[in-house]
Design an enzyme around this catalytic site. Structure first.
Site, short mmCIF file in Angstrom:
data_model
loop_
_atom_site.label_atom_id
_atom_site.label_comp_id
_atom_site.label_asym_id
_atom_site.label_seq_id
_atom_site.Cartn_x
_atom_site.Cartn_y
_atom_site.Cartn_z
N ASP A 296 29.97 -23.41 84.58
CA ASP A 296 30.27 -22.43 83.55
C ASP A 296 31.77 -22.40 83.30
O ASP A 296 32.57 -22.21 84.23
CB ASP A 296 29.78 -21.05 83.99
CG ASP A 296 29.92 -20.02 82.88
OD1 ASP A 296 30.99 -19.39 82.81
OD2 ASP A 296 28.98 -19.82 82.11
N ILE A 297 32.18 -22.63 82.04
CA ILE A 297 33.61 -22.65 81.70
C ILE A 297 34.18 -21.24 81.85
O ILE A 297 33.64 -20.27 81.31
CB ILE A 297 33.82 -23.16 80.26
CG1 ILE A 297 33.28 -24.58 80.14
CG2 ILE A 297 35.30 -23.12 79.89
CD1 ILE A 297 33.33 -25.14 78.73
N ASN A 304 37.83 -18.75 72.71
CA ASN A 304 37.40 -18.56 71.31
C ASN A 304 38.20 -17.49 70.60
O ASN A 304 38.60 -17.65 69.43
CB ASN A 304 35.91 -18.20 71.28
CG ASN A 304 35.00 -19.40 71.44
OD1 ASN A 304 35.39 -20.52 71.13
ND2 ASN A 304 33.79 -19.19 71.93
N HIS A 309 37.02 -20.79 67.35
CA HIS A 309 35.80 -21.46 67.78
C HIS A 309 35.91 -22.98 67.69
O HIS A 309 35.23 -23.69 68.45
CB HIS A 309 34.61 -20.96 66.96
CG HIS A 309 34.21 -19.55 67.30
ND1 HIS A 309 33.35 -19.25 68.34
CD2 HIS A 309 34.58 -18.36 66.78
CE1 HIS A 309 33.18 -17.94 68.41
NE2 HIS A 309 33.92 -17.37 67.47
N THR A 327 28.25 -39.56 85.28
CA THR A 327 26.83 -39.62 85.57
C THR A 327 26.23 -40.92 85.09
O THR A 327 26.47 -41.31 83.94
CB THR A 327 26.10 -38.44 84.90
OG1 THR A 327 26.80 -37.23 85.15
CG2 THR A 327 24.68 -38.30 85.42
N GLU A 331 20.14 -38.54 81.21
CA GLU A 331 18.92 -37.75 81.45
C GLU A 331 19.11 -36.77 82.60
O GLU A 331 18.20 -35.99 82.92
CB GLU A 331 17.74 -38.68 81.76
CG GLU A 331 17.37 -39.62 80.63
CD GLU A 331 16.85 -38.88 79.40
OE1 GLU A 331 15.87 -38.13 79.52
OE2 GLU A 331 17.44 -39.06 78.31
N GLU A 339 28.45 -21.89 77.02
CA GLU A 339 29.45 -22.65 77.77
C GLU A 339 28.94 -23.07 79.15
O GLU A 339 29.73 -23.47 80.00
CB GLU A 339 30.74 -21.83 77.92
CG GLU A 339 30.62 -20.60 78.79
CD GLU A 339 30.16 -19.37 78.05
OE1 GLU A 339 30.39 -18.26 78.55
OE2 GLU A 339 29.56 -19.50 76.96
N ARG A 352 27.63 -33.41 99.66
CA ARG A 352 28.12 -34.51 98.83
C ARG A 352 28.01 -34.15 97.34
O ARG A 352 28.91 -34.48 96.55
CB ARG A 352 27.30 -35.79 99.12
CG ARG A 352 27.77 -36.99 98.31
CD ARG A 352 29.19 -37.40 98.69
NE ARG A 352 29.73 -38.39 97.77
CZ ARG A 352 30.79 -38.23 97.00
NH1 ARG A 352 31.46 -37.07 97.02
NH2 ARG A 352 31.22 -39.19 96.21
N ARG A 356 31.05 -34.03 94.51
CA ARG A 356 31.04 -34.66 93.20
C ARG A 356 31.39 -33.66 92.10
O ARG A 356 32.17 -33.95 91.19
CB ARG A 356 29.64 -35.25 92.92
CG ARG A 356 29.27 -36.48 93.73
CD ARG A 356 29.95 -37.73 93.21
NE ARG A 356 29.68 -37.97 91.80
CZ ARG A 356 28.56 -38.53 91.32
NH1 ARG A 356 27.60 -38.90 92.17
NH2 ARG A 356 28.40 -38.74 90.04
#
Length: 421
Positions: A296-297, A304, A309, A327, A331, A339, A352, A356
């Site tokens: 989540d940013i 904004n 925006h 990645t 998929e 966000e 692990r 990442r």
């Protein structure tokens, strides 16, 4: 982890080096290596020595050569995308440049985000993922003939002789097209098609009947049960290959727009959860670990409110781009909503997986987003949960969401891990 390792550079050919400095900085902040060349010899030498993502040429030319002189030499060395940047080119001039090897056009001043979107489209189009074809026929002779033609063309083919096994094959193989005989002893192909169309997750997969049936009435009757096309067995191999390729490509494009978020190109919420359920089933079948991360940013509403925006969309797209680079399969990543993003990490322990995600967090925090004359840097918080015995997809998401909440509560810009149950 170097998220941008081995990324080929974008090469510019222009006499306006000073005008390119801001654009170069913006591209670098998004992880796009780039180089500017003002002389023909230097540009051609660079193309001879290294692979390039694309070449952008100034229609006004370089310091020592015009556009029309550079293009023929460049296209001998470079077979990729060549973009021309100009202002208000007449159509006649555009056609002439297309004939010389230009792939498309940009306008001065170059819009950074539009250029990045163009590069992402080129990258996506350059991925040569083979079509996945499921062949359902009780005849060994026919399946060998079909498989040989399609595999020689680079397609991935799975054969089943019993149509009663088709749903297991659909779930595990995930075909992009089904070639199916109409007449089989266990179950007719038209009956199997009718059953497939009862399941929403398989409803859009094209079904092409492959049969010796020449009666147009019988062919139309079979198609009315759920088929998309009808091919006669033992036809010319080129015709079979062309029909399968065209149909599979059409399905692939349709599925892309049905399953993807329009802003980021990542999986949308619904299809992300479907993919998570498939990954959970595979993890349990193969006794492998599986983790799920929610991202989540931080303070996105402020981005904004303060910057608008349009800048907020750029921040969202930059995180989506980092996720794609980090990645192996698109998929496994999706825009959960607003966000919020999600990342399925199969085969990794929780520690692990958290590492990442944290590597991605660091890379994202270092990006600079340009808003007029000012810049901003954004961060995200994340939560990582591991699949445990008896846990459903909804419960796994809930655990990752709780870990995300803990990371935000602890000060944001960090990765939280769901505790053992």
């Amino acid at each position: 982890m170097n998220t941008f390792a081995n990324t080929p550079p974008l090469l510019f050919g222009t006499a306006q080096r000073a005008a390119m400095e801001v654009l170069q900085a913006q591209l670098a902040s998004y992880g796009i290596p780039n180089q500017v060349f003002t002389r023909k010899s230097a540009l051609l030498a660079a193309l001879h020595e290294q692979k390039a993502a694309a070449v952008v040429l100034d229609e006004a030319g370089l310091e020592d050569a015009g556009m029309d002189e550079v293009l023929p030499l460049l296209t001998r060395l470079f077979k990729g995308t060549v973009l021309c940047v100009a202002q208000d080119l007449p159509v006649v001039r555009q056609i002439a440049l297309l004939r010389l090897g230009v792939s498309g056009f940009l306008s001065w001043p170059i819009d950074t985000q539009r250029l990045i979107d163009r590069l992402d489209q080129l990258e996506e189009a350059g991925k040569s993922n083979p079509y996945r074809v499921l062949v359902v026929d009780d005849s060994d002779v026919i399946t060998r003939w079909v498989s040989s033609i399609l595999q020689d063309a680079g397609m991935v083919v799975k054969v089943i002789h019993n149509p009663l096994e088709i749903f297991l094959a659909l779930e595990r193989f995930r075909p992009e097209i089904i070639l199916m005989d109409v007449y089989m002893p266990e179950c007719g192909g038209d009956e199997a098609a009718r059953l497939i169309r009862q399941h929403p997750q398989f409803d859009s997969i094209p079904i092409v009947f492959l049969s010796t049936e020449t009666s147009r009435g019988r062919q139309w009757q079979a198609r009315s049960m759920g088929g998309d096309d009808f091919l006669i067995k033992n036809q010319e191999s080129e015709e079979l290959l062309a029909s399968v390729s065209i149909t599979a490509e059409r399905y692939r494009r349709l599925r892309h727009w049905m399953t993807r978020d329009s802003l980021t190109g990542l999986l949308n919420h619904t299809n992300l959860i479907q993919q998570l359920e498939l990954q959970i089933a595979a993890a349990r079948l193969n006794s492998l670990p599986l983790c799920f991360a929610m991202l989540d940013i931080d303070h996105f509403k402020q981005v904004n409110d303060v910057h608008g925006h349009a800048i907020g969309d750029r921040v969202i797209k930059s995180l989506a781009r980092l996720l794609r680079q980090a990645t192996p399969s698109t998929e496994l990543i999706g825009r959960y909503g607003g966000e919020e993003f999600a990342w399925v990490l199969p085969g990794l322990s929780q520690i692990r997986a958290a590492q990442r995600v944290d590597e991605l967090r660091v890379a994202f925090s270092q990006l600079r987003h340009f808003s007029g004359s000012s810049t901003l840097q954004a961060t995200f918080s994340a939560g990582v949960a591991v699949l445990r015995d008896g846990m459903t997809a909804a419960q796994l998401v809930e655990q990752a969401d709780l870990a995300l909440y803990q990371a935000k509560h602890a000060g944001r810009n960090q990765v939280g891990m769901a505790p053992p149950r």
